[in-house]
Design a protein around this motif. Sequence first.
Motif, PDB file in Angstrom:
ATOM      1  N   ILE A  55       0.869  -1.334   0.009  1.00 48.74           N
ATOM      2  CA  ILE A  55      -0.176   0.011  -0.022  1.00 48.74           C
ATOM      3  C   ILE A  55       0.794   1.104  -0.072  1.00 48.74           C
ATOM      4  N   ALA A  56       2.030   1.259   0.679  1.00 46.44           N
ATOM      5  CA  ALA A  56       2.839   2.315   0.903  1.00 46.44           C
ATOM      6  C   ALA A  56       3.553   2.626  -0.451  1.00 46.44           C
ATOM      7  N   GLN A  57       3.814   1.514  -1.106  1.00 45.55           N
ATOM      8  CA  GLN A  57       4.535   1.736  -2.426  1.00 45.55           C
ATOM      9  C   GLN A  57       3.563   2.239  -3.513  1.00 45.55           C
ATOM     10  N   GLY A  58       2.380   2.167  -3.424  1.00 47.51           N
ATOM     11  CA  GLY A  58       1.414   2.579  -4.323  1.00 47.51           C
ATOM     12  C   GLY A  58       1.273   1.801  -5.299  1.00 47.51           C
ATOM     13  N   GLN A  59       1.575   0.320  -5.130  1.00 50.13           N
ATOM     14  CA  GLN A  59       1.490  -0.591  -6.227  1.00 50.13           C
ATOM     15  C   GLN A  59       0.557  -1.836  -5.880  1.00 50.13           C
ATOM     16  N   LEU A  60      -0.380  -1.359  -4.992  1.00 43.85           N
ATOM     17  CA  LEU A  60      -1.333  -2.274  -4.626  1.00 43.85           C
ATOM     18  C   LEU A  60      -2.783  -1.654  -5.145  1.00 43.85           C
ATOM     19  N   PHE A  61      -3.509  -2.380  -5.835  1.00 46.56           N
ATOM     20  CA  PHE A  61      -4.703  -1.886  -6.125  1.00 46.56           C
ATOM     21  C   PHE A  61      -6.074  -2.746  -5.700  1.00 46.56           C
ATOM     22  N   VAL A  62      -7.143  -1.961  -5.575  1.00 48.33           N
ATOM     23  CA  VAL A  62      -8.379  -2.568  -4.950  1.00 48.33           C
ATOM     24  C   VAL A  62      -9.427  -2.556  -6.030  1.00 48.33           C
ATOM     25  N   ALA A  63     -10.273  -3.480  -6.228  1.00 49.54           N
ATOM     26  CA  ALA A  63     -11.410  -3.445  -6.840  1.00 49.54           C
ATOM     27  C   ALA A  63     -12.764  -3.438  -6.110  1.00 49.54           C
ATOM     28  N   GLY A  64     -13.576  -2.523  -6.736  1.00 47.82           N
ATOM     29  CA  GLY A  64     -14.708  -2.753  -5.627  1.00 47.82           C
ATOM     30  C   GLY A  64     -15.948  -2.012  -6.409  1.00 47.82           C
ATOM     31  N   THR A  65     -17.133  -2.189  -5.568  1.00 47.69           N
ATOM     32  CA  THR A  65     -18.149  -1.533  -5.826  1.00 47.69           C
ATOM     33  C   THR A  65     -18.390  -0.388  -5.052  1.00 47.69           C
ATOM     34  N   SER A  66     -19.575   0.417  -4.984  1.00 46.83           N
ATOM     35  CA  SER A  66     -19.649   1.606  -4.162  1.00 46.83           C
ATOM     36  C   SER A  66     -20.039   0.982  -2.732  1.00 46.83           C
ATOM     37  N   ALA A  67     -19.970  -0.085  -2.559  1.00 48.18           N
ATOM     38  CA  ALA A  67     -20.405  -0.795  -1.308  1.00 48.18           C
ATOM     39  C   ALA A  67     -19.433  -1.462  -0.744  1.00 48.18           C
ATOM     40  N   ARG A  68     -18.477  -2.200  -1.437  1.00 50.37           N
ATOM     41  CA  ARG A  68     -17.219  -3.142  -0.734  1.00 50.37           C
ATOM     42  C   ARG A  68     -16.405  -3.353  -1.639  1.00 50.37           C
ATOM     43  N   LEU A  69     -14.907  -3.672  -1.193  1.00 47.87           N
ATOM     44  CA  LEU A  69     -14.152  -4.211  -1.859  1.00 47.87           C
ATOM     45  C   LEU A  69     -14.238  -5.616  -2.019  1.00 47.87           C
ATOM     46  N   LEU A  70     -13.649  -5.857  -3.417  1.00 41.95           N
ATOM     47  CA  LEU A  70     -14.006  -7.438  -3.944  1.00 41.95           C
ATOM     48  C   LEU A  70     -12.559  -7.966  -4.131  1.00 41.95           C
ATOM     49  N   GLY A  71     -11.612  -7.225  -4.293  1.00 43.46           N
ATOM     50  CA  GLY A  71     -10.361  -7.928  -4.713  1.00 43.46           C
ATOM     51  C   GLY A  71      -9.322  -7.020  -4.402  1.00 43.46           C
ATOM     52  N   CYS A  72      -8.074  -7.588  -4.782  1.00 42.26           N
ATOM     53  CA  CYS A  72      -6.692  -6.694  -4.736  1.00 42.26           C
ATOM     54  C   CYS A  72      -5.688  -7.415  -5.424  1.00 42.26           C
ATOM     55  N   ALA A  73      -4.938  -6.673  -5.980  1.00 37.64           N
ATOM     56  CA  ALA A  73      -3.634  -7.139  -7.059  1.00 37.64           C
ATOM     57  C   ALA A  73      -2.891  -6.076  -6.819  1.00 37.64           C
ATOM     58  N   GLY A  74      -1.340  -6.495  -6.815  1.00 39.21           N
ATOM     59  CA  GLY A  74      -0.386  -5.546  -6.938  1.00 39.21           C
ATOM     60  C   GLY A  74       0.700  -5.925  -7.624  1.00 39.21           C
ATOM     61  N   TRP A  75       1.705  -5.161  -7.993  1.00 36.30           N
ATOM     62  CA  TRP A  75       3.007  -5.426  -8.822  1.00 36.30           C
ATOM     63  C   TRP A  75       4.257  -4.827  -8.381  1.00 36.30           C
ATOM     64  N   SER A  76       5.081  -5.087  -8.501  1.00 36.16           N
ATOM     65  CA  SER A  76       6.518  -4.417  -7.997  1.00 36.16           C
ATOM     66  C   SER A  76       7.470  -4.775  -9.078  1.00 36.16           C
ATOM     67  N   THR A  77       8.580  -4.091  -9.058  1.00 37.22           N
ATOM     68  CA  THR A  77       9.706  -4.206  -9.872  1.00 37.22           C
ATOM     69  C   THR A  77      10.783  -5.262  -9.495  1.00 37.22           C
ATOM     70  N   VAL A  78      11.276  -5.899 -10.005  1.00 33.99           N
ATOM     71  CA  VAL A  78      12.138  -7.015  -9.546  1.00 33.99           C
ATOM     72  C   VAL A  78      13.459  -6.156  -9.115  1.00 33.99           C
ATOM     73  N   SER A  79      14.038  -6.255  -7.794  1.00 32.76           N
ATOM     74  CA  SER A  79      15.136  -5.612  -7.596  1.00 32.76           C
ATOM     75  C   SER A  79      16.292  -5.696  -8.510  1.00 32.76           C
ATOM     76  N   GLY A  80      16.612  -4.579  -8.895  1.00 35.40           N
ATOM     77  CA  GLY A  80      18.028  -4.738  -9.845  1.00 35.40           C
ATOM     78  C   GLY A  80      17.781  -5.031 -11.333  1.00 35.40           C
ATOM     79  N   GLN A  81      16.237  -5.161 -11.670  1.00 35.18           N
ATOM     80  CA  GLN A  81      15.913  -5.576 -13.022  1.00 35.18           C
ATOM     81  C   GLN A  81      14.869  -4.351 -13.154  1.00 35.18           C
ATOM     82  N   THR A  82      15.075  -3.451 -13.675  1.00 41.04           N
ATOM     83  CA  THR A  82      14.237  -2.362 -14.318  1.00 41.04           C
ATOM     84  C   THR A  82      12.966  -2.949 -15.084  1.00 41.04           C
ATOM     85  N   LYS A  83      13.336  -3.604 -16.175  1.00 45.97           N
ATOM     86  CA  LYS A  83      12.146  -4.147 -17.134  1.00 45.97           C
ATOM     87  C   LYS A  83      11.598  -5.347 -16.720  1.00 45.97           C
TER      88      LYS A  83
END
Length: 173
Positions: A55-83
Amino acid sequence: MATVEISIRPARPRDFLPLAALCRESYLTLGQGYFGSDVLEHAANTVNRSLPGAIAQGQLFVAGTSARLLGCAGWSTVSGQTKTGELRLVAVSPKYSGAGVASRLGGHCEQEARRNGTIHFDCVSTMMAEGLYAKLGYSHVRFGELRVGPHPFPIVYMTKRLDGAEPAPGSWR
């Protein structure tokens, strides 16, 4: 189940408790038949310890409706491998499993990663999610195992090229 109308946004610190409950429910419910309850309990706790940093890195996302969260997924860059990046922390409420929530979140993470210059995307899948990632275009690289608490936890290393090229056979970081 019909596709659910959802919106996707970056996770916020105030999402932590609902996300921790969602991830726990997801692992404990959807993992039945694949793993014992003790293994699933440790896996849910391991995932939940990763949420604040994502969450702090800004790379976690949530999916939801106006009433509730339905899921989450995130991504990150692999250390030392920018691509090279990694899809991670994918969890969906069991009530919405099969409704396209994980697919939408995975696609959103891939789009964000592409925008940041990532062309190679890896994923460490649980046995229960291998079919989902294959449907999203990820290729099986090899089986593996992690330790989750005192328990072995079988995993599947998977990979995908975000530029449309075919990954090299057996490629993994």
